[in-house]
Design a protein around this motif. Structure first.
Motif, PDB file in Angstrom:
ATOM      1  N   GLU A 107     -10.306  -6.965  -2.066  1.00 43.27           N
ATOM      2  CA  GLU A 107      -9.809  -6.165  -3.195  1.00 43.27           C
ATOM      3  C   GLU A 107     -10.114  -6.853  -4.527  1.00 43.27           C
ATOM      4  O   GLU A 107     -10.564  -6.211  -5.486  1.00 43.27           O
ATOM      5  CB  GLU A 107      -8.302  -5.930  -3.063  1.00 43.27           C
ATOM      6  CG  GLU A 107      -7.939  -4.959  -1.933  1.00 43.27           C
ATOM      7  CD  GLU A 107      -6.459  -5.017  -1.560  1.00 43.27           C
ATOM      8  OE1 GLU A 107      -5.659  -5.589  -2.330  1.00 43.27           O
ATOM      9  OE2 GLU A 107      -6.103  -4.492  -0.492  1.00 43.27           O
ATOM     10  N   THR A 119       0.454  -5.816   9.377  1.00 38.18           N
ATOM     11  CA  THR A 119      -0.734  -5.522   8.557  1.00 38.18           C
ATOM     12  C   THR A 119      -2.029  -5.593   9.367  1.00 38.18           C
ATOM     13  O   THR A 119      -2.274  -6.565  10.082  1.00 38.18           O
ATOM     14  CB  THR A 119      -0.824  -6.502   7.365  1.00 38.18           C
ATOM     15  OG1 THR A 119       0.385  -6.423   6.620  1.00 38.18           O
ATOM     16  CG2 THR A 119      -2.008  -6.167   6.462  1.00 38.18           C
ATOM     17  N   SER A 179      -3.721  -9.532   5.710  1.00 41.37           N
ATOM     18  CA  SER A 179      -3.440  -9.214   4.310  1.00 41.37           C
ATOM     19  C   SER A 179      -4.338 -10.044   3.392  1.00 41.37           C
ATOM     20  O   SER A 179      -4.891  -9.539   2.407  1.00 41.37           O
ATOM     21  CB  SER A 179      -1.964  -9.483   4.016  1.00 41.37           C
ATOM     22  OG  SER A 179      -1.584  -8.941   2.783  1.00 41.37           O
ATOM     23  N   ARG A 185      -9.675  -1.881   4.407  1.00 40.74           N
ATOM     24  CA  ARG A 185      -8.558  -2.048   3.476  1.00 40.74           C
ATOM     25  C   ARG A 185      -7.276  -2.320   4.262  1.00 40.74           C
ATOM     26  O   ARG A 185      -7.011  -1.698   5.278  1.00 40.74           O
ATOM     27  CB  ARG A 185      -8.369  -0.788   2.632  1.00 40.74           C
ATOM     28  CG  ARG A 185      -9.513  -0.508   1.672  1.00 40.74           C
ATOM     29  CD  ARG A 185      -9.414  -1.349   0.415  1.00 40.74           C
ATOM     30  NE  ARG A 185     -10.508  -1.046  -0.504  1.00 40.74           N
ATOM     31  CZ  ARG A 185     -11.285  -1.972  -1.064  1.00 40.74           C
ATOM     32  NH1 ARG A 185     -11.119  -3.257  -0.798  1.00 40.74           N
ATOM     33  NH2 ARG A 185     -12.252  -1.623  -1.893  1.00 40.74           N
ATOM     34  N   ARG A 186      -6.433  -3.227   3.735  1.00 41.47           N
ATOM     35  CA  ARG A 186      -5.218  -3.568   4.473  1.00 41.47           C
ATOM     36  C   ARG A 186      -4.178  -2.446   4.378  1.00 41.47           C
ATOM     37  O   ARG A 186      -4.078  -1.762   3.351  1.00 41.47           O
ATOM     38  CB  ARG A 186      -4.635  -4.887   3.969  1.00 41.47           C
ATOM     39  CG  ARG A 186      -4.379  -4.904   2.482  1.00 41.47           C
ATOM     40  CD  ARG A 186      -3.959  -6.275   1.994  1.00 41.47           C
ATOM     41  NE  ARG A 186      -3.967  -6.288   0.530  1.00 41.47           N
ATOM     42  CZ  ARG A 186      -3.204  -7.055  -0.220  1.00 41.47           C
ATOM     43  NH1 ARG A 186      -2.360  -7.900   0.353  1.00 41.47           N
ATOM     44  NH2 ARG A 186      -3.275  -7.001  -1.525  1.00 41.47           N
ATOM     45  N   ALA A 187      -3.410  -2.302   5.460  1.00 39.34           N
ATOM     46  CA  ALA A 187      -2.382  -1.256   5.521  1.00 39.34           C
ATOM     47  C   ALA A 187      -1.305  -1.698   6.508  1.00 39.34           C
ATOM     48  O   ALA A 187      -1.545  -2.550   7.370  1.00 39.34           O
ATOM     49  CB  ALA A 187      -3.001   0.069   5.976  1.00 39.34           C
TER      50      ALA A 187
END
Ligand SMILES: Cc1cc2nc3c(=O)[nH]c(=O)nc-3n(C[C@H](O)[C@H](O)[C@H](O)COP(=O)(O)OP(=O)(O)OC[C@H]3O[C@@H](n4cnc5c(N)ncnc54)[C@H](O)[C@@H]3O)c2cc1C
Ligand code: SF4
Ligand code: FES
Ligand code: FES
Lengths: 199, 328
Positions: free
Chosen positions: A135, A68, A128, A74-76
């Motif tokens: 978020e 991650t 994360s 934004r996490r991915a």
């Protein structure tokens, strides 16, 4: 493809038939110009080409979360992102969380709570958790957010919320209770509250 | 992985043209399914046409009170959209029940609908599979098929469509907007995925080079409630064994409107028309809901190891409908 392409389209056509492309990845604030095979994932670009080995390869299939990173905040899962498709994007890895010698509050909390054993999953857990806090603040719901919550409003991070939102990060050592506690500490302002939410 | 060309499409027209010009070319959304399958050797596109940067990333109000969802809207953004949470909760809940936070941030609306089956033989290139290699057979029919279909399967394939999003869209009567080399068309989401029949290699009705540009939701029904229920092997981050998307409107103790769709049971989201027939006008009681579920599931043909899905589907449907009825 067009038979008599315009110049811009011609440039793209070349990229389409080639197997490699030029790109710039901005990692932890530094722009890195790279020429990479299209098959290269962001994870492999970081680890094999930029010597940033913080992000880990666990499953290489989106199932464990060890890879991650944050993309534009934004996490991915970097193992499923093709580097060429992230051209120009801003990527943050675990190496970019601290400010100089000052650790990120989540890193402090993980140390304080001893929220790991082998540490292999930890960089992914940290990225994360950084993503999760943003978020929730931005009003992203989760599957355990109550129906009664106001849409769009920041979501209070209960222990259940933290667990659900961290479910994309596996820990083979089973450090889950302390990970939930550590994230809870940062939710509470980075101070260990003395209240163990999970354990 | 085989080497491939890469094109970042600058417009829908360019994407469609490039996608149609090269046989086997694939559109790239978030890549969370496609890149996975390319690593496994299941997909070997000579060219990826990246559509993730196209200006299809907006959720727009429609004059009729519906919603237009661009094909590149990320799953997490769609689930969080205020209009979706207020008017189409089943859609938000379905998305949030799927995958992980990381994956939902990357996955797109179009890619989610077109994602391929999780059948283990399909994902293993050392095994025969009619869907991956037509004519080689279907080892799942007599093999590991606990997670696979009980409705609408064929002698050639017993796979299930894994998308949670698709189930909610089927229950909501959503329409997919397609843009192809021969122009544009609209397809109801309930007809977007095919049943396997003799051609399991074709998951959907998409033609070569055809791109999903948007999904349109009809106006929500004032007075109706909706929700998504999903049963799986662990509490989070797992595909559905069975799921149900339900919309219910009750007036004076009787069902005025009902839409029900099952996930995990078939090669496409299974809109339960027979159940809806039983529900319409009937008293909104657990007994009615059980009769409705039974009417739909009478057509089920379970395989050796997945008969439990029928009971699970029945119970989930009764549970979801009972919950919705209690809100009116
Ligand atoms: C570990 C894991 C767990 C998961 N769990 C769940 C779950 O519980 N529930 C669930 O529903 N899903 C789950 N998923 C699947 C996930 O939702 C999909 O991978 C994702 O939605 C696909 O979207 P994408 O944009 O990444 O698609 P891509 O991988 O980019 O594309 C998938 C397919 O769609 C095609 N495509 C992409 N965009 C378009 C378009 N606009 N028009 C036409 N074709 C297009 C591509 O060519 C490709 O064939 C899981 C995935 C993983 C890896
Ligand atoms: S069920 Fe379908 S996808 Fe699975 S092995 Fe059989 S043909 Fe292939
Ligand atoms: S290595 Fe990316 S999710 Fe496991
Ligand atoms: S600390 Fe070892 S895998 Fe999590």
């Amino acid at each position: 493809m067009e038979s008599s392409p315009q110049p811009a389209a011609a440039a793209r056509t070349t990229a389409a038939t080639a197997e490699r492309s030029d790109m710039v990845l901005h990692v932890n604030g530094v722009p890195y110009p790279l020429t990479l095979d299209h098959r290269t994932t962001v994870l492999d670009a970081l680890r094999e080409h930029l010597d940033l080995t913080g992000a880990k390869k666990g499953c290489d299939h989106g199932q464990c979360g060890a890879c991650t990173v944050l993309v534009d905040g934004r996490r991915a899962n970097s193992c499923l992102l093709l580097a060429v498709a992230q051209n120009g994007r801003r990527i943050t890895t675990v190496e970019g969380l601290a400010e100089g010698d000052r650790l990120h509050p989540l890193q402090e909390a993980f140390l304080d709570r001893d929220a790991f054993q082998c540490g292999y999953c930890t960089p992914g857990q940290l990225c994360s958790a950084v993503g999760l806090l943003a978020e929730a603040a931005d009003g992203f719901p989760s599957s355990v957010t109550p129906d009664t919550a106001a849409p769009g409003a920041p979501v209070p991070l209960t222990a259940d919320e933290i667990r659900e939102r961290m479910s994309g990060n596996l820990c083979r050592c089973g450090a889950y209770p302390r990970i939930v506690d550590a994230v809870g500490d940062v939710r509470d302002g980075g101070i260990r509250t003395g209240q163990d939410v999970a354990s | 992985m085989k080497p491939f060309g890469y094109l970042r499409a600058a417009s829908v027209e360019e994407a469609v043209r490039a996608g149609a010009a090269q046989p086997g070319a694939k559109f790239l959304g978030g890549g969370t399914n496609l890149v996975d399958l390319m690593k496994l050797g299941v997909e070997e596109p000579p060219l990826l046409v990246d559509v993730s940067g196209l200006p299809l990333d907006r959720i727009e109000e429609l004059p009729d009170g519906g919603l237009r969802i661009g094909a590149t809207v990320r799953n997490s953004e769609l689930a969080a959209a205020v209009a979706v949470r207020e008017r189409y909760p089943v859609l938000s809940q379905a998305l949030l029940s799927g995958a992980s936070g990381q994956l939902r941030n990357t996955a797109t609306t179009g890619g989610n609908l077109v994602q391929r089956t999780r059948c283990t033989y399909f994902q293993d290139i050392s095994k025969p599979c009619n869907k991956r290699a037509p004519g080689t057979g279907c080892p799942a029919r007599d093999g590991a098929h606990r997670d696979l279909a009980v409705l609408g399967h064929s002698a050639h394939c017993v796979a299930t469509q894994p998308s949670d999003l698709a189930v909610a869209l089927a229950a909501l009567d959503a329409t997919a907007h397609l843009h192809g080399p021969d122009g544009e068309r609209e397809v109801p989401v309930t007809e977007f995925h095919r049943l396997p029949g003799e051609h399991p290699e074709q998951d959907t009705v998409l033609r070569p080079g055809e791109l999903i540009t948007a999904v349109r939701l009809p106006p929500d029904r004032p007075g109706a409630h909706s929700r998504y229920r999903k049963a799986r092997d662990r509490a989070s981050f797992a595909f559905a064994l069975v799921s149900v998307g339900a919309v219910l409107e009750v007036r004076g103790g009787a069902v005025r409107y009902a839409a029900l769709a099952f996930g995990g049971l078939a090669h496409r989201p299974w809109r339960a028309r027979a159940a809806e027939e039983v529900l319409r006008g009937a008293p909104a009681t657990a007994d009615t809901f059980a009769r409705a579920a039974d009417a739909e599931l009478a057509a089920a043909r379970p395989l050796r190891e997945n008969g439990f899905k029928i009971t699970l589907a029945r119970n989930l449907a009764i549970d979801a409908l009972t919950d919705l009825a209690a809100r009116t």
